[in-house]
Design a protein around this motif. Structure first.
Motif, PDB file in Angstrom:
ATOM      1  N   ALA A 178     -31.041  31.971 -35.523  1.00 53.38           N
ATOM      2  CA  ALA A 178     -30.575  32.824 -36.619  1.00 53.38           C
ATOM      3  C   ALA A 178     -31.260  32.419 -37.928  1.00 53.38           C
ATOM      4  O   ALA A 178     -31.707  33.274 -38.705  1.00 53.38           O
ATOM      5  CB  ALA A 178     -29.062  32.725 -36.750  1.00 53.38           C
ATOM      6  N   CYS A 179     -31.365  31.098 -38.146  1.00 54.16           N
ATOM      7  CA  CYS A 179     -32.013  30.610 -39.370  1.00 54.16           C
ATOM      8  C   CYS A 179     -33.468  31.079 -39.429  1.00 54.16           C
ATOM      9  O   CYS A 179     -33.929  31.623 -40.436  1.00 54.16           O
ATOM     10  CB  CYS A 179     -32.003  29.085 -39.424  1.00 54.16           C
ATOM     11  N   LEU A 180     -34.179  30.854 -38.319  1.00 57.56           N
ATOM     12  CA  LEU A 180     -35.603  31.209 -38.270  1.00 57.56           C
ATOM     13  C   LEU A 180     -35.819  32.686 -38.566  1.00 57.56           C
ATOM     14  O   LEU A 180     -36.662  33.064 -39.385  1.00 57.56           O
ATOM     15  CB  LEU A 180     -36.143  30.921 -36.866  1.00 57.56           C
ATOM     16  N   GLU A 181     -35.007  33.490 -37.891  1.00 55.99           N
ATOM     17  CA  GLU A 181     -35.121  34.943 -38.036  1.00 55.99           C
ATOM     18  C   GLU A 181     -34.959  35.343 -39.502  1.00 55.99           C
ATOM     19  O   GLU A 181     -35.746  36.113 -40.034  1.00 55.99           O
ATOM     20  CB  GLU A 181     -34.027  35.597 -37.189  1.00 55.99           C
ATOM     21  N   ARG A 182     -33.949  34.743 -40.132  1.00 57.51           N
ATOM     22  CA  ARG A 182     -33.666  35.106 -41.525  1.00 57.51           C
ATOM     23  C   ARG A 182     -34.767  34.638 -42.456  1.00 57.51           C
ATOM     24  O   ARG A 182     -35.161  35.350 -43.375  1.00 57.51           O
ATOM     25  CB  ARG A 182     -32.301  34.508 -41.930  1.00 57.51           C
ATOM     26  N   ILE A 183     -35.294  33.438 -42.207  1.00 59.99           N
ATOM     27  CA  ILE A 183     -36.340  32.892 -43.091  1.00 59.99           C
ATOM     28  C   ILE A 183     -37.610  33.739 -43.018  1.00 59.99           C
ATOM     29  O   ILE A 183     -38.296  33.967 -44.000  1.00 59.99           O
ATOM     30  CB  ILE A 183     -36.640  31.417 -42.721  1.00 59.99           C
ATOM     31  N   PRO A 188     -37.739  37.611 -48.811  1.00 60.68           N
ATOM     32  CA  PRO A 188     -37.196  36.277 -48.512  1.00 60.68           C
ATOM     33  C   PRO A 188     -35.720  36.198 -48.903  1.00 60.68           C
ATOM     34  O   PRO A 188     -35.271  36.964 -49.767  1.00 60.68           O
ATOM     35  CB  PRO A 188     -38.029  35.345 -49.388  1.00 60.68           C
ATOM     36  N   PRO A 189     -34.976  35.313 -48.276  1.00 62.00           N
ATOM     37  CA  PRO A 189     -33.535  35.248 -48.522  1.00 62.00           C
ATOM     38  C   PRO A 189     -33.205  35.010 -50.005  1.00 62.00           C
ATOM     39  O   PRO A 189     -33.857  34.195 -50.656  1.00 62.00           O
ATOM     40  CB  PRO A 189     -33.080  34.045 -47.689  1.00 62.00           C
ATOM     41  N   GLY A 190     -32.211  35.758 -50.479  1.00 62.54           N
ATOM     42  CA  GLY A 190     -31.751  35.587 -51.868  1.00 62.54           C
ATOM     43  C   GLY A 190     -30.723  34.463 -51.916  1.00 62.54           C
ATOM     44  O   GLY A 190     -30.472  33.788 -50.901  1.00 62.54           O
ATOM     45  N   ALA A 191     -30.105  34.341 -53.102  1.00 62.09           N
ATOM     46  CA  ALA A 191     -29.174  33.216 -53.309  1.00 62.09           C
ATOM     47  C   ALA A 191     -28.005  33.255 -52.334  1.00 62.09           C
ATOM     48  O   ALA A 191     -27.645  32.239 -51.732  1.00 62.09           O
ATOM     49  CB  ALA A 191     -28.670  33.230 -54.743  1.00 62.09           C
ATOM     50  N   SER A 192     -27.409  34.446 -52.123  1.00 64.85           N
ATOM     51  CA  SER A 192     -26.221  34.515 -51.259  1.00 64.85           C
ATOM     52  C   SER A 192     -26.607  34.253 -49.806  1.00 64.85           C
ATOM     53  O   SER A 192     -25.863  33.623 -49.051  1.00 64.85           O
ATOM     54  CB  SER A 192     -25.545  35.877 -51.389  1.00 64.85           C
ATOM     55  N   ARG A 194     -29.085  32.393 -48.883  1.00 64.32           N
ATOM     56  CA  ARG A 194     -29.389  30.957 -48.757  1.00 64.32           C
ATOM     57  C   ARG A 194     -28.116  30.163 -48.468  1.00 64.32           C
ATOM     58  O   ARG A 194     -28.126  29.196 -47.727  1.00 64.32           O
ATOM     59  CB  ARG A 194     -30.080  30.437 -50.018  1.00 64.32           C
ATOM     60  N   GLU A 195     -27.051  30.652 -49.069  1.00 65.00           N
ATOM     61  CA  GLU A 195     -25.759  29.998 -48.821  1.00 65.00           C
ATOM     62  C   GLU A 195     -25.401  30.081 -47.333  1.00 65.00           C
ATOM     63  O   GLU A 195     -24.948  29.119 -46.722  1.00 65.00           O
ATOM     64  CB  GLU A 195     -24.694  30.705 -49.641  1.00 65.00           C
ATOM     65  N   GLU A 196     -25.659  31.287 -46.792  1.00 65.28           N
ATOM     66  CA  GLU A 196     -25.356  31.472 -45.361  1.00 65.28           C
ATOM     67  C   GLU A 196     -26.266  30.589 -44.503  1.00 65.28           C
ATOM     68  O   GLU A 196     -25.821  29.939 -43.559  1.00 65.28           O
ATOM     69  CB  GLU A 196     -25.541  32.934 -44.977  1.00 65.28           C
ATOM     70  N   LEU A 197     -27.540  30.546 -44.926  1.00 64.87           N
ATOM     71  CA  LEU A 197     -28.486  29.677 -44.199  1.00 64.87           C
ATOM     72  C   LEU A 197     -28.017  28.230 -44.230  1.00 64.87           C
ATOM     73  O   LEU A 197     -28.064  27.523 -43.230  1.00 64.87           O
ATOM     74  CB  LEU A 197     -29.872  29.771 -44.838  1.00 64.87           C
ATOM     75  N   ASN A 198     -27.554  27.820 -45.404  1.00 59.75           N
ATOM     76  CA  ASN A 198     -27.041  26.448 -45.534  1.00 59.75           C
ATOM     77  C   ASN A 198     -25.921  26.193 -44.534  1.00 59.75           C
ATOM     78  O   ASN A 198     -25.861  25.139 -43.905  1.00 59.75           O
ATOM     79  CB  ASN A 198     -26.488  26.214 -46.949  1.00 59.75           C
ATOM     80  N   ARG A 199     -25.031  27.194 -44.408  1.00 55.89           N
ATOM     81  CA  ARG A 199     -23.881  27.045 -43.500  1.00 55.89           C
ATOM     82  C   ARG A 199     -24.354  26.885 -42.043  1.00 55.89           C
ATOM     83  O   ARG A 199     -23.860  26.062 -41.296  1.00 55.89           O
ATOM     84  CB  ARG A 199     -22.967  28.273 -43.601  1.00 55.89           C
TER      85      ARG A 199
END
Ligand code: ADP
Length: 387
Positions: A178-183, A188-192, A194-199
């Motif tokens: 999921a992380c890879l796909e989003r990155i 590119p991922p915005g601030a919100s 990035r929060e999800e990526l962090n989780r």
């Protein structure tokens, strides 16, 4: 008659009596000089050593003794001559046909009646090859058995470990994908996000740690039956495991419904191992509904208080249910009806629950599907914090 002559006569008459006995004994009776050389051997030499007795007279017996036993036997002779005390030994001797036989010998000193010095040694020997061989076979069999047992335990442990590691590893792979796909997505991922990526990354770290814990705890449990007990609220335990439970449900496109009873007293249990039981039951329920198309794929996790002294969890699915011939075999190790199943999941669940003095069983639902239930004893109030 001089004293010397009297002594010689006495020796000769006792020798004659001795010979009579020796001639008819199935044991080998031999006289040796103090250097060990044979002076006399009874006729049993033929049966035991394969040589005629006369052929050995004058020879050094140590040349016939197995090299590994020779030192020990020489020491025995030396001790006997110096101390005048009886000695015994078990050792190998080479026969005329080259084979070795095991002899069990008792050596007695013959004293000079005048000086009291040891002048001869009388050795009585018995062939104990059969007994030694039988003991050796028994020892080998015992060693083989112990080895097989260890292998069995190791094999079972490896299967349990492989089975239990599936869950955290599956979670790690999932969150990492999921992380890879989003990155890689544009923009590119915005601030919100990035929060999800962090989780998700946090989950990867947590699950990797869990994999480590599983290895440590399952090994400890399988090897010694040890539990890391703590005061445990089953509802909280289910809530804390819900990330893994949901992930397991999502992978099979099922919904998980929670029906948690309020006011449950805590149990004293190994949290990680109880979570593993829940995960196994949920995964099985999800798999039982995999091919379902005519009904909702819904799995219910319910907690309850059975009697004042037990609390329990029931996991109900709406799958194919349990044929009568499977019901009695479900919890046996290696029982599986799945092409890629290990048949270890329910066996692990049972050994875990029984190690907690609880009970686990399965039943069919009246409206289809199966329910797996387990109950754990509630300890008396004064022991509830005695983790
Ligand atoms: P595995 O899942 O590797 O087969 P388990 O010990 O977990 O091993 O399960 C043993 C067997 O019990 C399964 O192969 C299946 O036949 C049966 N089983 C377990 N849970 C369910 C369920 N919820 N519904 C129907 N059958 C089940």
């Amino acid at each position: 008659m001089t004293q010397q002559k009297l002594a010689e006569q006495a020796l000769r008459s006792s020798e004659a009596r001795y010979r009579l006995l020796a001639d008819h004994s199935s044991d080998l009776i031999a006289r040796h000089g103090i250097d060990g050389r044979w002076i006399y051997l009874s006729p049993a030499a033929r049966a035991i050593l394969g040589f005629d007795a006369e052929a050995l007279v004058g020879l050094d017996p140590f040349e016939f003794i197995h090299a590994d036993d020779r030192g020990r036997c020489l020491l025995m002779l030396r001790n006997l001559v110096s101390s005048g005390q009886e000695q015994s030994a078990t050792y190998r001797v080479r026969r005329a046909d080259g084979r070795h036989v095991w002899l069990e010998s008792k050596a007695k000193p013959v004293f000079d009646s005048l000086s009291g010095a040891v002048v001869e040694v009388v050795v009585t020997s018995r062939d104990v090859s059969e007994r030694i061989e039988a003991t050796r076979k028994l020892r080998r069999r015992e060693a083989d058995l112990a080895h097989a047992e260890r292998l069995g335990t190791m094999g079972q442990m490896a299967s349990e470990m492989a089975h239990e590691l599936n869950q955290p590893l599956y979670a790690i792979a999932n969150f990492a994908d999921a992380c890879l796909e989003r990155i890689q997505q544009q923009p590119p991922p915005g601030a919100s996000e990035r929060e999800e990526l962090n989780r998700w990354i946090l989950q990867i770290a947590q699950q990797a740690r869990r994999a480590g814990d599983v290895v440590r705890r399952v090994t400890k449990f399988v090897r010694k039956g040890d539990l890391d007990r703590e005061s445990l609220d089953l509802n909280r335990c289910i809530q804390e495991a819900s990330v893994l439970l949901e992930l397991c449900g999502r992978s099979k496109e099922i919904d998980i419904e929670y029906d948690l009873a309020s006011g449950l007293p805590p149990v004293v249990a190994d949290r990680l191992l109880i979570e593993q039981v829940l995960l196994n039951l949920v995964r099985n329920g999800a798999e039982a509904m995999e091919d379902l198309s005519d009904r909702e794929r819904r799995l219910t996790i319910r907690t309850f208080q059975a009697e004042p002294e037990t609390v329990g969890v029931a996991v109900s699915d709406r799958g194919s249910g349990l044929p009568a011939e499977h019901l009695c075999r479900l919890f046996e190790p290696y029982f599986t009806t799945k092409a890629d199943g290990t048949g270890m999941g329910l066996a692990i669940c049972r050994s875990t629950i029984e190690a907690h003095a609880g009970r686990i069983w399965a039943q069919n639902n009246s409206d289809g599907g199966a329910t797996f239930l387990f109950v754990l004893p509630v300890p008396p109030l004064d022991r509830q914090h005695g983790a």
